[in-house]
Scaffold this motif. Structure first.
Motif, PDB file in Angstrom:
ATOM      1  N   CYS A  50      -3.944   2.197  -6.846  1.00  0.00           N
ATOM      2  CA  CYS A  50      -3.531   1.788  -8.193  1.00  0.00           C
ATOM      3  C   CYS A  50      -4.422   2.428  -9.248  1.00  0.00           C
ATOM      4  N   LEU A  91       0.828  -1.208   0.000  1.00  0.00           N
ATOM      5  CA  LEU A  91       0.000   0.000   0.000  1.00  0.00           C
ATOM      6  C   LEU A  91       0.858   1.252   0.000  1.00  0.00           C
ATOM      7  N   ILE A 142      -6.279  -3.953   1.399  1.00  0.00           N
ATOM      8  CA  ILE A 142      -6.288  -4.386   0.001  1.00  0.00           C
ATOM      9  C   ILE A 142      -7.138  -3.438  -0.836  1.00  0.00           C
ATOM     10  N   THR A 184       2.680   1.822  -3.239  1.00  0.00           N
ATOM     11  CA  THR A 184       1.763   2.300  -4.275  1.00  0.00           C
ATOM     12  C   THR A 184       1.461   3.780  -4.097  1.00  0.00           C
ATOM     13  N   TRP A 194     -12.969 -10.741  -6.273  1.00  0.00           N
ATOM     14  CA  TRP A 194     -11.623 -10.610  -5.732  1.00  0.00           C
ATOM     15  C   TRP A 194     -11.525 -11.041  -4.272  1.00  0.00           C
ATOM     16  N   THR A 202      -5.303  -0.199  -1.400  1.00  0.00           N
ATOM     17  CA  THR A 202      -4.221  -0.374  -2.373  1.00  0.00           C
ATOM     18  C   THR A 202      -4.767  -0.413  -3.787  1.00  0.00           C
ATOM     19  N   MET A 203      -5.889  -1.099  -3.974  1.00  0.00           N
ATOM     20  CA  MET A 203      -6.508  -1.151  -5.301  1.00  0.00           C
ATOM     21  C   MET A 203      -6.925   0.248  -5.764  1.00  0.00           C
ATOM     22  N   LEU A 239      -3.957  -5.804  -8.888  1.00  0.00           N
ATOM     23  CA  LEU A 239      -3.500  -4.410  -8.793  1.00  0.00           C
ATOM     24  C   LEU A 239      -3.209  -3.836 -10.177  1.00  0.00           C
ATOM     25  N   TYR A 242      -2.876 -11.296  -6.360  1.00  0.00           N
ATOM     26  CA  TYR A 242      -2.982  -9.970  -5.763  1.00  0.00           C
ATOM     27  C   TYR A 242      -2.339  -8.914  -6.661  1.00  0.00           C
ATOM     28  N   PHE A 243      -1.118  -9.160  -7.097  1.00  0.00           N
ATOM     29  CA  PHE A 243      -0.447  -8.182  -7.962  1.00  0.00           C
ATOM     30  C   PHE A 243      -1.111  -8.103  -9.331  1.00  0.00           C
ATOM     31  N   GLU A 290      -6.393  -2.883 -11.704  1.00  0.00           N
ATOM     32  CA  GLU A 290      -6.909  -1.612 -11.188  1.00  0.00           C
ATOM     33  C   GLU A 290      -6.209  -0.422 -11.842  1.00  0.00           C
ATOM     34  N   SER A 349      -3.429  -9.834 -16.857  1.00  0.00           N
ATOM     35  CA  SER A 349      -3.623  -9.895 -15.404  1.00  0.00           C
ATOM     36  C   SER A 349      -4.530 -11.062 -15.020  1.00  0.00           C
TER      37      SER A 349
END
Length: 465
Positions: A299, A6, A292, A9, A271, A295-296, A349, A345-346, A352, A331
Protein backbone atom coordinates in the motif's frame (compact mmCIF):
# COMPACT_ATOMS: atom_id res chain seq x y z
CA UNK A 1 -8.61 -13.47 3.21
CA UNK A 2 -5.34 -11.81 4.25
CA UNK A 3 -3.53 -13.30 1.24
CA UNK A 4 -6.36 -12.20 -1.05
CA UNK A 5 -5.95 -8.62 0.16
CA UNK A 6 -2.17 -8.83 -0.39
CA UNK A 7 -2.45 -10.08 -3.97
CA UNK A 8 -5.17 -7.56 -4.80
CA UNK A 9 -2.95 -4.77 -3.49
CA UNK A 10 0.04 -5.98 -5.51
CA UNK A 11 -2.09 -6.10 -8.70
CA UNK A 12 -3.20 -2.53 -7.95
CA UNK A 13 0.44 -1.46 -7.57
CA UNK A 14 1.36 -3.01 -10.94
CA UNK A 15 -1.56 -1.23 -12.64
CA UNK A 16 -0.66 2.12 -11.09
CA UNK A 17 3.01 1.73 -12.00
CA UNK A 18 2.03 0.91 -15.58
CA UNK A 19 -0.14 4.03 -15.77
CA UNK A 20 2.71 6.13 -14.38
CA UNK A 21 5.15 4.74 -16.95
CA UNK A 22 2.76 5.37 -19.85
CA UNK A 23 2.06 8.89 -18.64
CA UNK A 24 5.76 9.65 -18.26
CA UNK A 25 6.55 8.42 -21.79
CA UNK A 26 3.71 10.53 -23.19
CA UNK A 27 4.93 13.55 -21.25
CA UNK A 28 8.46 13.14 -22.60
CA UNK A 29 7.21 12.90 -26.18
CA UNK A 30 4.83 15.87 -25.90
CA UNK A 31 6.94 18.26 -23.82
CA UNK A 32 10.47 17.00 -24.49
CA UNK A 33 11.17 17.28 -20.74
CA UNK A 34 14.47 15.47 -21.01
CA UNK A 35 16.00 17.57 -23.78
CA UNK A 36 17.72 19.86 -21.27
CA UNK A 37 20.03 18.21 -18.78
CA UNK A 38 18.76 14.73 -19.67
CA UNK A 39 22.02 12.92 -19.00
CA UNK A 40 22.63 14.78 -15.74
CA UNK A 41 19.10 14.07 -14.55
CA UNK A 42 19.28 10.35 -15.23
CA UNK A 43 22.76 10.11 -13.72
CA UNK A 44 21.68 11.86 -10.51
CA UNK A 45 18.62 9.64 -10.20
CA UNK A 46 20.71 6.48 -10.61
CA UNK A 47 23.38 7.68 -8.17
CA UNK A 48 20.90 8.63 -5.47
CA UNK A 49 18.59 5.63 -5.81
CA UNK A 50 21.44 3.11 -5.74
CA UNK A 51 22.88 4.53 -2.54
CA UNK A 52 19.60 5.36 -0.81
CA UNK A 53 17.77 2.14 -1.65
CA UNK A 54 20.69 -0.01 -0.50
CA UNK A 55 20.69 1.91 2.78
CA UNK A 56 16.96 1.41 3.38
CA UNK A 57 17.25 -2.25 2.33
CA UNK A 58 19.77 -2.75 5.14
CA UNK A 59 17.32 -1.11 7.53
CA UNK A 60 14.34 -3.21 6.39
CA UNK A 61 16.36 -6.42 6.79
CA UNK A 62 16.71 -5.66 10.49
CA UNK A 63 13.22 -4.33 11.19
CA UNK A 64 11.18 -7.56 11.43
CA UNK A 65 13.59 -9.20 13.91
CA UNK A 66 14.66 -6.46 16.33
CA UNK A 67 11.89 -7.17 18.84
CA UNK A 68 12.09 -10.92 18.18
CA UNK A 69 15.85 -10.97 18.85
CA UNK A 70 15.50 -9.16 22.17
CA UNK A 71 12.75 -11.58 23.15
CA UNK A 72 14.95 -14.50 22.04
CA UNK A 73 17.64 -13.29 24.45
CA UNK A 74 15.06 -13.53 27.25
CA UNK A 75 14.20 -9.87 27.85
CA UNK A 76 10.73 -8.89 29.00
CA UNK A 77 8.55 -6.25 27.33
CA UNK A 78 9.62 -3.57 29.82
CA UNK A 79 13.33 -4.10 29.09
CA UNK A 80 12.64 -4.16 25.35
CA UNK A 81 10.74 -0.89 25.73
CA UNK A 82 13.83 0.66 27.35
CA UNK A 83 15.93 -0.44 24.38
CA UNK A 84 13.48 1.07 21.90
CA UNK A 85 13.20 4.35 23.80
CA UNK A 86 17.01 4.53 23.94
CA UNK A 87 17.12 4.33 20.14
CA UNK A 88 14.65 7.20 19.73
CA UNK A 89 16.43 9.34 22.33
CA UNK A 90 19.77 8.67 20.64
CA UNK A 91 18.30 9.78 17.32
CA UNK A 92 16.86 12.90 18.94
CA UNK A 93 20.18 13.90 20.51
CA UNK A 94 22.20 13.06 17.40
CA UNK A 95 19.81 15.14 15.33
CA UNK A 96 21.02 18.28 17.09
CA UNK A 97 24.48 18.05 15.52
CA UNK A 98 24.66 15.33 12.84
CA UNK A 99 23.40 17.31 9.87
CA UNK A 100 25.33 20.39 10.97
CA UNK A 101 28.46 18.26 10.73
CA UNK A 102 27.30 17.15 7.29
CA UNK A 103 26.85 20.76 6.16
CA UNK A 104 30.37 21.58 7.30
CA UNK A 105 32.42 18.44 6.62
CA UNK A 106 30.49 16.96 3.69
CA UNK A 107 27.28 15.01 3.23
CA UNK A 108 28.94 12.15 1.41
CA UNK A 109 31.28 11.66 4.37
CA UNK A 110 28.32 11.47 6.75
CA UNK A 111 26.56 8.94 4.53
CA UNK A 112 29.73 6.82 4.60
CA UNK A 113 29.74 7.21 8.38
CA UNK A 114 26.12 6.01 8.40
CA UNK A 115 27.13 2.74 6.76
CA UNK A 116 29.95 2.16 9.27
CA UNK A 117 27.89 3.11 12.34
CA UNK A 118 24.92 0.98 11.35
CA UNK A 119 27.25 -1.93 10.57
CA UNK A 120 28.68 -1.69 14.11
CA UNK A 121 25.11 -1.70 15.42
CA UNK A 122 24.57 -5.00 13.58
CA UNK A 123 27.69 -6.48 15.18
CA UNK A 124 26.34 -5.72 18.69
CA UNK A 125 23.36 -8.01 18.00
CA UNK A 126 25.67 -11.03 18.42
CA UNK A 127 25.80 -10.33 22.16
CA UNK A 128 22.96 -10.99 24.56
CA UNK A 129 24.30 -8.56 27.18
CA UNK A 130 21.91 -5.71 27.88
CA UNK A 131 24.70 -3.10 27.91
CA UNK A 132 25.94 -4.18 24.49
CA UNK A 133 22.42 -4.19 23.04
CA UNK A 134 21.88 -0.74 24.54
CA UNK A 135 25.01 0.51 22.79
CA UNK A 136 23.67 -1.01 19.57
CA UNK A 137 20.48 1.02 19.96
CA UNK A 138 22.51 4.20 20.51
CA UNK A 139 24.47 3.53 17.31
CA UNK A 140 21.27 2.68 15.46
CA UNK A 141 19.69 5.96 16.59
CA UNK A 142 22.66 7.94 15.24
CA UNK A 143 22.44 6.06 11.94
CA UNK A 144 18.70 6.78 11.72
CA UNK A 145 19.35 10.48 12.18
CA UNK A 146 21.73 10.42 9.20
CA UNK A 147 19.42 8.29 7.05
CA UNK A 148 16.45 10.64 7.42
CA UNK A 149 18.24 13.95 6.91
CA UNK A 150 21.62 13.79 5.18
CA UNK A 151 20.53 11.64 2.21
CA UNK A 152 17.80 14.13 1.29
CA UNK A 153 20.12 17.10 1.79
CA UNK A 154 22.66 15.51 -0.59
CA UNK A 155 20.25 14.90 -3.47
CA UNK A 156 18.59 18.33 -3.18
CA UNK A 157 22.00 20.04 -3.28
CA UNK A 158 23.06 18.01 -6.34
CA UNK A 159 19.74 18.75 -8.05
CA UNK A 160 20.15 22.50 -7.51
CA UNK A 161 23.81 22.47 -8.56
CA UNK A 162 22.88 20.86 -11.89
CA UNK A 163 19.98 23.30 -12.51
CA UNK A 164 17.50 20.51 -13.08
CA UNK A 165 13.72 21.17 -13.20
CA UNK A 166 11.79 21.00 -9.92
CA UNK A 167 9.46 18.34 -11.30
CA UNK A 168 12.38 15.98 -11.75
CA UNK A 169 13.23 16.19 -8.03
CA UNK A 170 9.63 15.27 -7.20
CA UNK A 171 9.88 12.26 -9.50
CA UNK A 172 13.13 11.14 -7.86
CA UNK A 173 11.45 11.25 -4.44
CA UNK A 174 8.43 9.37 -5.81
CA UNK A 175 10.61 6.60 -7.24
CA UNK A 176 12.63 6.43 -4.04
CA UNK A 177 9.38 5.91 -2.11
CA UNK A 178 8.23 3.21 -4.54
CA UNK A 179 11.58 1.43 -4.32
CA UNK A 180 11.45 1.72 -0.54
CA UNK A 181 8.16 -0.17 -0.53
CA UNK A 182 9.44 -2.86 -2.88
CA UNK A 183 12.52 -3.41 -0.74
CA UNK A 184 10.44 -3.53 2.45
CA UNK A 185 8.51 -6.49 1.05
CA UNK A 186 11.55 -8.26 -0.40
CA UNK A 187 13.75 -7.63 2.64
CA UNK A 188 11.06 -8.96 4.96
CA UNK A 189 10.90 -12.21 3.00
CA UNK A 190 14.70 -12.51 2.83
CA UNK A 191 15.02 -11.85 6.55
CA UNK A 192 12.42 -14.51 7.28
CA UNK A 193 14.18 -17.06 5.07
CA UNK A 194 17.65 -16.54 6.54
CA UNK A 195 16.26 -16.50 10.10
CA UNK A 196 14.47 -19.80 9.44
CA UNK A 197 17.66 -21.44 8.14
CA UNK A 198 19.99 -19.78 10.65
CA UNK A 199 19.20 -17.83 13.82
CA UNK A 200 17.47 -14.57 14.64
CA UNK A 201 20.87 -12.87 14.33
CA UNK A 202 21.21 -13.93 10.68
CA UNK A 203 19.14 -11.04 9.21
CA UNK A 204 21.50 -8.60 10.91
CA UNK A 205 24.48 -10.31 9.31
CA UNK A 206 22.87 -9.95 5.88
CA UNK A 207 22.17 -6.31 6.67
CA UNK A 208 25.85 -5.81 7.58
CA UNK A 209 26.87 -7.12 4.14
CA UNK A 210 24.42 -4.73 2.43
CA UNK A 211 25.81 -1.83 4.49
CA UNK A 212 29.36 -2.64 3.35
CA UNK A 213 28.08 -2.63 -0.24
CA UNK A 214 26.33 0.71 0.42
CA UNK A 215 29.62 2.18 1.63
CA UNK A 216 31.40 1.09 -1.54
CA UNK A 217 28.67 2.31 -3.92
CA UNK A 218 28.45 5.75 -2.28
CA UNK A 219 32.24 6.06 -2.04
CA UNK A 220 32.66 5.33 -5.77
CA UNK A 221 29.64 7.04 -7.34
CA UNK A 222 28.63 10.04 -5.20
CA UNK A 223 30.09 13.55 -5.35
CA UNK A 224 30.82 15.48 -2.19
CA UNK A 225 28.70 18.52 -1.39
CA UNK A 226 28.42 20.87 1.56
CA UNK A 227 26.25 23.42 3.26
CA UNK A 228 28.36 26.31 4.57
CA UNK A 229 31.66 24.61 5.35
CA UNK A 230 33.13 27.76 6.90
CA UNK A 231 30.54 27.91 9.70
CA UNK A 232 31.06 25.80 12.85
CA UNK A 233 28.43 23.14 13.54
CA UNK A 234 27.03 24.96 16.57
CA UNK A 235 26.67 28.21 14.64
CA UNK A 236 24.94 26.41 11.76
CA UNK A 237 22.50 24.85 14.21
CA UNK A 238 21.70 28.24 15.79
CA UNK A 239 21.23 29.77 12.35
CA UNK A 240 18.77 27.01 11.47
CA UNK A 241 16.81 27.59 14.69
CA UNK A 242 16.65 31.34 13.97
CA UNK A 243 15.55 30.66 10.39
CA UNK A 244 12.73 28.38 11.55
CA UNK A 245 11.55 30.86 14.19
CA UNK A 246 11.60 33.81 11.78
CA UNK A 247 9.85 32.08 8.85
CA UNK A 248 6.29 30.96 9.58
CA UNK A 249 6.04 28.64 6.58
CA UNK A 250 9.22 26.80 7.54
CA UNK A 251 7.99 26.53 11.13
CA UNK A 252 4.65 25.14 9.92
CA UNK A 253 6.42 22.58 7.72
CA UNK A 254 8.23 21.37 10.85
CA UNK A 255 4.99 21.26 12.83
CA UNK A 256 3.19 19.30 10.11
CA UNK A 257 6.12 16.86 9.84
CA UNK A 258 6.18 16.33 13.60
CA UNK A 259 2.44 15.62 13.73
CA UNK A 260 2.38 13.14 10.84
CA UNK A 261 5.65 11.32 11.47
CA UNK A 262 5.02 11.24 15.23
CA UNK A 263 1.72 9.49 14.49
CA UNK A 264 3.42 7.17 12.00
CA UNK A 265 6.21 5.98 14.30
CA UNK A 266 3.76 5.60 17.20
CA UNK A 267 1.50 3.56 14.93
CA UNK A 268 4.28 1.05 14.28
CA UNK A 269 3.99 -0.02 17.92
CA UNK A 270 0.18 -0.11 17.92
CA UNK A 271 -0.97 -1.98 14.85
CA UNK A 272 0.09 -5.48 15.95
CA UNK A 273 -1.62 -5.51 19.38
CA UNK A 274 -4.63 -3.60 17.99
CA UNK A 275 -5.31 -6.15 15.26
CA UNK A 276 -4.48 -9.13 17.48
CA UNK A 277 -6.90 -7.95 20.17
CA UNK A 278 -9.72 -7.74 17.62
CA UNK A 279 -8.72 -11.00 15.89
CA UNK A 280 -8.81 -13.12 19.03
CA UNK A 281 -6.57 -14.74 21.64
CA UNK A 282 -3.00 -14.96 20.33
CA UNK A 283 -2.63 -18.46 21.83
CA UNK A 284 -5.63 -19.71 19.85
CA UNK A 285 -5.05 -17.97 16.51
CA UNK A 286 -2.36 -15.47 15.64
CA UNK A 287 -2.59 -12.79 12.98
CA UNK A 288 -0.32 -13.43 9.96
CA UNK A 289 2.27 -10.75 10.75
CA UNK A 290 4.34 -11.26 7.61
CA UNK A 291 1.38 -11.11 5.23
CA UNK A 292 -0.08 -8.04 6.94
CA UNK A 293 3.31 -6.28 6.94
CA UNK A 294 3.83 -7.06 3.23
CA UNK A 295 0.35 -5.76 2.40
CA UNK A 296 1.03 -2.53 4.29
CA UNK A 297 4.28 -2.04 2.39
CA UNK A 298 2.50 -2.72 -0.91
CA UNK A 299 0.00 0.00 0.00
CA UNK A 300 2.87 2.37 0.76
CA UNK A 301 4.30 1.56 -2.68
CA UNK A 302 0.97 2.38 -4.30
CA UNK A 303 0.96 5.72 -2.48
CA UNK A 304 4.36 6.61 -3.93
CA UNK A 305 3.14 5.66 -7.41
CA UNK A 306 -0.05 7.71 -7.02
CA UNK A 307 2.11 10.70 -6.09
CA UNK A 308 4.05 10.25 -9.33
CA UNK A 309 0.79 10.20 -11.30
CA UNK A 310 -0.49 13.30 -9.51
CA UNK A 311 2.80 15.10 -10.18
CA UNK A 312 2.53 14.29 -13.88
CA UNK A 313 -0.94 15.85 -13.85
CA UNK A 314 0.49 18.99 -12.18
CA UNK A 315 -1.23 18.46 -8.83
CA UNK A 316 0.60 20.52 -6.20
CA UNK A 317 2.43 18.91 -3.28
CA UNK A 318 0.48 21.22 -0.96
CA UNK A 319 -2.80 19.62 -2.04
CA UNK A 320 -1.30 16.12 -1.75
CA UNK A 321 -0.25 16.73 1.88
CA UNK A 322 -3.74 18.06 2.66
CA UNK A 323 -5.18 14.88 1.14
CA UNK A 324 -2.77 12.80 3.22
CA UNK A 325 -3.95 14.33 6.49
CA UNK A 326 -7.59 13.97 5.53
CA UNK A 327 -7.26 10.28 4.64
CA UNK A 328 -5.09 9.51 7.68
CA UNK A 329 -7.45 11.22 10.10
CA UNK A 330 -10.47 9.37 8.70
CA UNK A 331 -8.55 6.07 8.86
CA UNK A 332 -7.71 6.36 12.55
CA UNK A 333 -11.20 7.63 13.40
CA UNK A 334 -12.69 4.56 11.71
CA UNK A 335 -10.38 2.27 13.69
CA UNK A 336 -11.29 4.01 16.96
CA UNK A 337 -15.05 4.07 16.35
CA UNK A 338 -15.67 0.58 14.96
CA UNK A 339 -14.89 -2.53 17.00
CA UNK A 340 -14.04 -4.62 13.93
CA UNK A 341 -10.74 -6.20 12.95
CA UNK A 342 -11.44 -5.84 9.22
CA UNK A 343 -12.45 -2.18 9.53
CA UNK A 344 -9.24 -1.46 11.44
CA UNK A 345 -7.18 -3.49 8.99
CA UNK A 346 -8.44 -1.65 5.91
CA UNK A 347 -8.18 1.66 7.77
CA UNK A 348 -4.52 0.91 8.47
CA UNK A 349 -3.96 0.05 4.81
CA UNK A 350 -5.40 3.41 3.76
CA UNK A 351 -3.05 5.07 6.24
CA UNK A 352 -0.11 3.26 4.61
CA UNK A 353 -1.20 4.61 1.21
CA UNK A 354 -1.16 8.05 2.81
CA UNK A 355 2.39 7.40 4.03
CA UNK A 356 3.46 6.61 0.48
CA UNK A 357 1.97 9.92 -0.64
CA UNK A 358 3.36 11.91 2.27
CA UNK A 359 7.12 11.38 2.07
CA UNK A 360 7.79 12.49 -1.54
CA UNK A 361 5.24 15.32 -1.21
CA UNK A 362 6.79 16.66 1.98
CA UNK A 363 10.31 16.38 0.57
CA UNK A 364 9.16 18.38 -2.47
CA UNK A 365 7.62 21.04 -0.22
CA UNK A 366 10.74 21.41 1.91
CA UNK A 367 13.24 21.59 -0.94
CA UNK A 368 12.62 25.19 -2.15
CA UNK A 369 11.98 26.65 1.33
CA UNK A 370 15.23 25.77 3.11
CA UNK A 371 18.53 27.52 2.21
CA UNK A 372 21.31 25.21 1.09
CA UNK A 373 23.83 26.37 3.70
CA UNK A 374 21.62 25.24 6.63
CA UNK A 375 19.57 22.51 4.95
CA UNK A 376 21.07 19.64 6.92
CA UNK A 377 20.80 21.47 10.24
CA UNK A 378 17.17 22.38 9.58
CA UNK A 379 16.24 18.79 8.69
CA UNK A 380 17.91 17.60 11.88
CA UNK A 381 15.92 20.08 13.96
CA UNK A 382 12.74 18.75 12.33
CA UNK A 383 13.67 15.26 13.56
CA UNK A 384 14.11 16.33 17.18
CA UNK A 385 10.43 16.94 18.13
CA UNK A 386 9.36 13.82 16.22
CA UNK A 387 11.53 11.62 18.42
CA UNK A 388 10.41 13.43 21.56
CA UNK A 389 6.74 12.93 20.65
CA UNK A 390 7.26 9.20 20.07
CA UNK A 391 9.17 8.76 23.35
CA UNK A 392 6.45 10.57 25.31
CA UNK A 393 3.67 8.50 23.72
CA UNK A 394 5.52 5.23 24.33
CA UNK A 395 6.26 6.18 27.93
CA UNK A 396 2.82 7.35 29.01
CA UNK A 397 0.37 5.25 26.97
CA UNK A 398 -0.73 1.89 28.31
CA UNK A 399 -2.30 0.19 25.28
CA UNK A 400 -2.81 0.34 21.53
CA UNK A 401 -6.14 2.18 21.81
CA UNK A 402 -4.48 5.02 23.71
CA UNK A 403 -1.79 5.25 21.03
CA UNK A 404 -4.42 5.43 18.28
CA UNK A 405 -6.18 8.25 20.15
CA UNK A 406 -2.86 10.10 20.37
CA UNK A 407 -2.40 9.60 16.62
CA UNK A 408 -5.84 11.14 16.00
CA UNK A 409 -4.91 14.19 18.08
CA UNK A 410 -1.57 14.58 16.26
CA UNK A 411 -3.17 14.29 12.82
CA UNK A 412 -5.87 16.80 13.71
CA UNK A 413 -3.20 19.27 14.83
CA UNK A 414 -1.22 18.63 11.64
CA UNK A 415 -4.34 19.14 9.50
CA UNK A 416 -4.92 22.54 11.13
CA UNK A 417 -1.25 23.49 10.73
CA UNK A 418 -1.25 22.58 7.05
CA UNK A 419 -4.46 24.54 6.56
CA UNK A 420 -2.65 27.64 7.82
CA UNK A 421 0.25 26.85 5.47
CA UNK A 422 -2.18 26.73 2.54
CA UNK A 423 -3.74 30.03 3.63
CA UNK A 424 -0.30 31.65 3.65
CA UNK A 425 0.40 30.32 0.17
CA UNK A 426 -2.88 31.74 -1.17
CA UNK A 427 -2.07 35.12 0.35
CA UNK A 428 1.37 35.11 -1.26
CA UNK A 429 -0.09 34.13 -4.64
CA UNK A 430 -2.75 36.89 -4.37
CA UNK A 431 -0.07 39.41 -3.44
CA UNK A 432 2.07 38.34 -6.39
CA UNK A 433 -0.85 38.68 -8.82
CA UNK A 434 -1.77 42.12 -7.47
CA UNK A 435 1.84 43.27 -7.72
CA UNK A 436 2.04 42.01 -11.30
CA UNK A 437 -1.18 43.81 -12.27
CA UNK A 438 0.02 47.04 -10.65
CA UNK A 439 3.33 46.85 -12.52
CA UNK A 440 1.53 46.39 -15.84
CA UNK A 441 -0.74 49.38 -15.19
CA UNK A 442 2.23 51.57 -14.31
CA UNK A 443 3.88 50.56 -17.58
CA UNK A 444 0.72 51.55 -19.44
CA UNK A 445 0.68 54.93 -17.65
CA UNK A 446 4.33 55.43 -18.60
CA UNK A 447 3.50 54.75 -22.23
CA UNK A 448 0.67 57.33 -22.02
CA UNK A 449 3.14 59.87 -20.70
CA UNK A 450 5.58 59.32 -23.55
CA UNK A 451 2.79 59.52 -26.14
CA UNK A 452 1.03 62.65 -24.83
CA UNK A 453 3.87 64.50 -23.15
CA UNK A 454 1.79 64.67 -19.97
CA UNK A 455 1.68 62.36 -17.00
CA UNK A 456 -1.64 61.81 -15.25
CA UNK A 457 -1.88 60.06 -11.92
CA UNK A 458 -4.75 57.58 -12.13
CA UNK A 459 -6.49 56.33 -9.03
CA UNK A 460 -6.93 52.67 -9.89
CA UNK A 461 -9.84 52.30 -7.49
CA UNK A 462 -12.02 55.05 -9.06
CA UNK A 463 -10.73 55.32 -12.62
CA UNK A 464 -13.31 54.23 -15.20
CA UNK A 465 -12.38 51.30 -17.43
Amino acid sequence: MFLWVLWTTLVLVVILKGLETLRLRKSRLEQDEWSSGAADGRKLEQQYLMGYLMAVAADWLQGPYVYALYSFYGYEQQDIGILYITGFLSSAVAGTFIASLADRFGRKRLVLAFALIYALSCVTKHSGKFEVLLMGRVLGGIAYSILFSVFEAWVVCEHNARNLPAKQLSMIFARAQFGNGVLAIVAGQVAGAVAAKGTKVSPFDVSLVVLVATFLVVFITWNENYGDSSVPAGVSFRQAIHFIRSNEDVFLIGLVSTCFEGALYSFTFAWTPALQHLYGDEKIREIPHGTIFSTMMACMMSGGTIFGLLTNHHVSSQFVVLLVFGLSLLSFLASALFDSMWVSYFAFLIFEISCGLYFPAMASLRAPLIPENIRGSTLSIYRLPINIVVVVIMTFTADSNSIIHCCIALLAAGFIGHGRLLRNERRQNRSTVQSSVKTKKMKIQGNDKSDNGDFHVIDEDIAPP
